[in-house]
Scaffold this motif. Structure first.
Motif, mmCIF file in Angstrom:
data_model
loop_
_atom_site.group_PDB
_atom_site.id
_atom_site.type_symbol
_atom_site.label_atom_id
_atom_site.label_comp_id
_atom_site.label_asym_id
_atom_site.label_seq_id
_atom_site.Cartn_x
_atom_site.Cartn_y
_atom_site.Cartn_z
ATOM 1 N N THR A 105 55.031 -29.469 -27.647
ATOM 2 C CA THR A 105 54.106 -30.481 -28.199
ATOM 3 C C THR A 105 52.819 -30.678 -27.194
ATOM 4 O O THR A 105 52.817 -29.665 -26.206
ATOM 5 C CB THR A 105 54.639 -32.196 -27.789
ATOM 6 N N GLU A 106 52.158 -31.577 -27.223
ATOM 7 C CA GLU A 106 50.826 -31.620 -26.229
ATOM 8 C C GLU A 106 50.716 -33.056 -25.909
ATOM 9 O O GLU A 106 51.189 -33.976 -26.605
ATOM 10 C CB GLU A 106 49.580 -30.990 -27.156
ATOM 11 N N ILE A 107 50.097 -32.896 -25.019
ATOM 12 C CA ILE A 107 49.711 -34.471 -24.221
ATOM 13 C C ILE A 107 48.307 -34.499 -23.566
ATOM 14 O O ILE A 107 48.107 -33.318 -23.160
ATOM 15 C CB ILE A 107 50.908 -35.104 -23.236
ATOM 16 N N ASP A 108 47.530 -35.574 -23.786
ATOM 17 C CA ASP A 108 46.308 -35.713 -22.950
ATOM 18 C C ASP A 108 46.411 -36.433 -21.865
ATOM 19 O O ASP A 108 46.684 -37.534 -21.755
ATOM 20 C CB ASP A 108 45.349 -36.472 -24.029
ATOM 21 N N LEU A 109 46.411 -35.687 -20.658
ATOM 22 C CA LEU A 109 46.753 -36.124 -19.380
ATOM 23 C C LEU A 109 45.388 -37.249 -18.907
ATOM 24 O O LEU A 109 45.521 -38.124 -17.969
ATOM 25 C CB LEU A 109 46.845 -35.336 -18.497
ATOM 26 N N ASP A 110 44.223 -37.047 -19.733
ATOM 27 C CA ASP A 110 43.113 -37.917 -19.624
ATOM 28 C C ASP A 110 43.198 -39.341 -20.210
ATOM 29 O O ASP A 110 42.381 -40.033 -19.823
ATOM 30 C CB ASP A 110 41.922 -37.259 -19.710
ATOM 31 N N ALA A 111 44.001 -39.257 -21.206
ATOM 32 C CA ALA A 111 44.028 -40.620 -21.944
ATOM 33 C C ALA A 111 44.381 -41.747 -21.254
ATOM 34 O O ALA A 111 45.197 -41.666 -20.277
ATOM 35 C CB ALA A 111 44.905 -40.441 -23.117
ATOM 36 N N GLU A 112 43.909 -42.997 -21.678
ATOM 37 C CA GLU A 112 44.149 -44.304 -20.931
ATOM 38 C C GLU A 112 45.651 -44.496 -21.257
ATOM 39 O O GLU A 112 46.282 -44.096 -22.434
ATOM 40 C CB GLU A 112 43.176 -45.336 -21.470
ATOM 41 N N ILE A 113 46.339 -45.165 -20.443
ATOM 42 C CA ILE A 113 47.814 -45.520 -20.558
ATOM 43 C C ILE A 113 48.202 -46.904 -20.691
ATOM 44 O O ILE A 113 47.216 -47.764 -20.142
ATOM 45 C CB ILE A 113 48.755 -44.768 -19.659
ATOM 46 N N PRO A 114 48.910 -47.453 -21.347
ATOM 47 C CA PRO A 114 49.155 -48.926 -21.581
ATOM 48 C C PRO A 114 49.334 -49.770 -20.183
ATOM 49 O O PRO A 114 49.924 -49.207 -19.029
ATOM 50 C CB PRO A 114 50.336 -49.234 -22.288
ATOM 51 N N VAL A 167 53.975 -39.519 -9.813
ATOM 52 C CA VAL A 167 53.079 -40.338 -10.424
ATOM 53 C C VAL A 167 51.803 -39.786 -10.515
ATOM 54 O O VAL A 167 51.054 -39.428 -9.593
ATOM 55 C CB VAL A 167 53.117 -41.880 -9.813
ATOM 56 N N LEU A 168 51.262 -39.624 -11.799
ATOM 57 C CA LEU A 168 49.797 -39.174 -11.892
ATOM 58 C C LEU A 168 48.972 -40.127 -12.049
ATOM 59 O O LEU A 168 47.709 -39.992 -11.811
ATOM 60 C CB LEU A 168 49.946 -37.970 -13.125
ATOM 61 N N LYS A 169 49.418 -41.280 -12.829
ATOM 62 C CA LYS A 169 48.704 -42.481 -13.341
ATOM 63 C C LYS A 169 49.442 -43.633 -13.197
ATOM 64 O O LYS A 169 50.651 -43.557 -13.338
ATOM 65 C CB LYS A 169 47.853 -42.136 -14.619
ATOM 66 N N SER A 170 49.047 -44.706 -12.811
ATOM 67 C CA SER A 170 49.589 -45.854 -12.732
ATOM 68 C C SER A 170 48.997 -46.945 -13.215
ATOM 69 O O SER A 170 47.665 -47.303 -12.905
ATOM 70 C CB SER A 170 50.270 -46.291 -11.397
ATOM 71 N N ASN A 171 49.600 -48.004 -14.249
ATOM 72 C CA ASN A 171 48.927 -49.095 -14.486
ATOM 73 C C ASN A 171 49.964 -50.251 -14.391
ATOM 74 O O ASN A 171 50.202 -51.212 -15.118
ATOM 75 C CB ASN A 171 48.766 -49.195 -16.175
ATOM 76 N N ASN A 172 50.852 -50.050 -13.047
ATOM 77 C CA ASN A 172 51.903 -51.033 -12.703
ATOM 78 C C ASN A 172 51.965 -51.043 -11.233
ATOM 79 O O ASN A 172 51.662 -50.096 -10.402
ATOM 80 C CB ASN A 172 53.207 -50.084 -13.224
#
Length: 347
Positions: A28-37, A84-89
């Motif tokens: 599959t593919e994933i957008d690593l630049d997309a916003e996360i919840p 962890v690449l991005k965190s909203n926590n």
């Protein structure tokens, strides 16, 4: 967009799982630049653990057990170390190393409810200990060995400990802990190479159960009987141990891998359970996650033993997440040596 490989549980096996039928690899593919919840984190999987208990999760979801069944047509999961690449926590920061249950994918957006299954383990960055050890000797398998022997084996110096599947992820550590506590330790494994390894790491004696009768071997190698049995195999091996157990022996039931792939209704019976009464034996099954109070002493003591050289730990490392199904089959057939780990990416 970047490639994101997934290992998917695609069908319930009756016996041994088949690669491409019961476990499939999806690209599959994933957008690593997309916003996360809000509340979620984006992680990169670094290493993942492959363990025998996972076979029990390859079942119909209607069959209840201590660990939930894998969801059909969804990525499998197990204990991982991830970055962890991005965190909203608030519990996690970019650059943290985390340990816990993680999905078998290169990259995963972990929703807030599932972040509770992860903990920060940043000490792994500068401990000098291989990252793979954190899903093995310092992870769930290590805790299983420590908790099972200490809490339920109740070892006393001078007693005899027998460990089946002794060269595996759990067994090799059980035996070495036993030696550190002054026990006479005997193990069994499925090849002469594995038997030689057990002797190298301090087992007093060991035998190849594929080429030697267990009844005969236990009679010779445990002349004073068995006080503690760390059970990983089941079936005829358990019968033999009961025959050679001393009064008040403790049988610590961690797993019974000989019975995992025989098919429903074909598990071997144990014919001599009457001796449980006659010998006042204790048979204790356990699930390590039920004993969170053991985590801190386990990590402290085993880390010290590991750093001081009082224990050694053998691993088989597969490279590439796409090789996870083969690694799983190797564990179930005994092809691997020691703890099976899959290296997914570099830190």
């Amino acid at each position: 967009m970047v490639k994101n490989t997934q290992v998917v549980f695609s069908k319930v096996p009756e016996k041994y799982p088949v690669i491409g039928e019961h476990m499939t690899v999806n690209e599959t593919e994933i957008d690593l630049d997309a916003e996360i919840p809000q509340g979620s984190i984006l992680v990169k999987t670094l290493v993942l653990s492959v363990d025998p208990y996972m076979r029990g999760r390859m079942r119909d979801a209607s069959v209840k057990s201590y660990s939930p069944a894998f969801a059909l047509d969804q990525p499998m999961n197990s204990h991982v170390m991830a970055l962890v690449l991005k965190s909203n926590n608030d519990r996690f920061a970019e650059g943290d190393l985390v340990y816990g249950l993680g999905s078998h994918q290169n990259y995963v957006v972990v929703p807030e409810p599932y972040t509770k299954l992860l903990e920060v383990r940043n000490e792994a960055k500068d401990s000098g200990i291989p990252l793979s050890n954190y899903v093995g000797v310092l992870g769930m398998p290590g805790n299983t060995a420590y908790t099972g022997l200490i809490k339920f084996g109740k070892p006393k110096a001078g007693e005899t400990l027998y460990v089946s599947a002794a060269s595996g992820a759990v067994g090799q550590l059980v035996g070495q802990i036993g030696k550190n506590l002054g026990l006479h330790v005997v193990g069994s494994a499925g090849s002469d190479e594995k038997v030689a390894y057990l002797k190298e790491i301090g087992f007093d004696s060991a035998f190849n159960y594929k080429t030697r009768d267990a009844e005969e071997a236990l009679g010779e190698l445990c002349p004073n009987g068995i006080d503690i049995y760390f059970e990983n195999v089941g079936g005829k091996m358990l019968e033999a141990v009961i025959n050679h157990s001393n009064r008040f022996a403790r049988i610590v039931c961690c797993g019974m891998i000989s019975q995992y792939n025989v098919g429903a209704g074909n598990q071997e019976p144990i014919h001599n359970l009457i001796q449980v009464v006659a010998k006042s034996l204790v048979l204790q099954g356990f699930i390590v996650s039920d004993y969170p109070d053991m985590v801190e002493p386990f990590r402290k003591e085993v880390t010290e033993w590991l750093k001081s050289g009082k224990i050694q730990y053998r691993e088989t490392i597969a490279t590439g997440i796409e090789n996870t199904p083969e690694a799983m089959l190797d564990v179930l057939t005994g092809k691997n040596f020691g703890k099976q780990v899959v290296k997914v990416a570099d830190l």
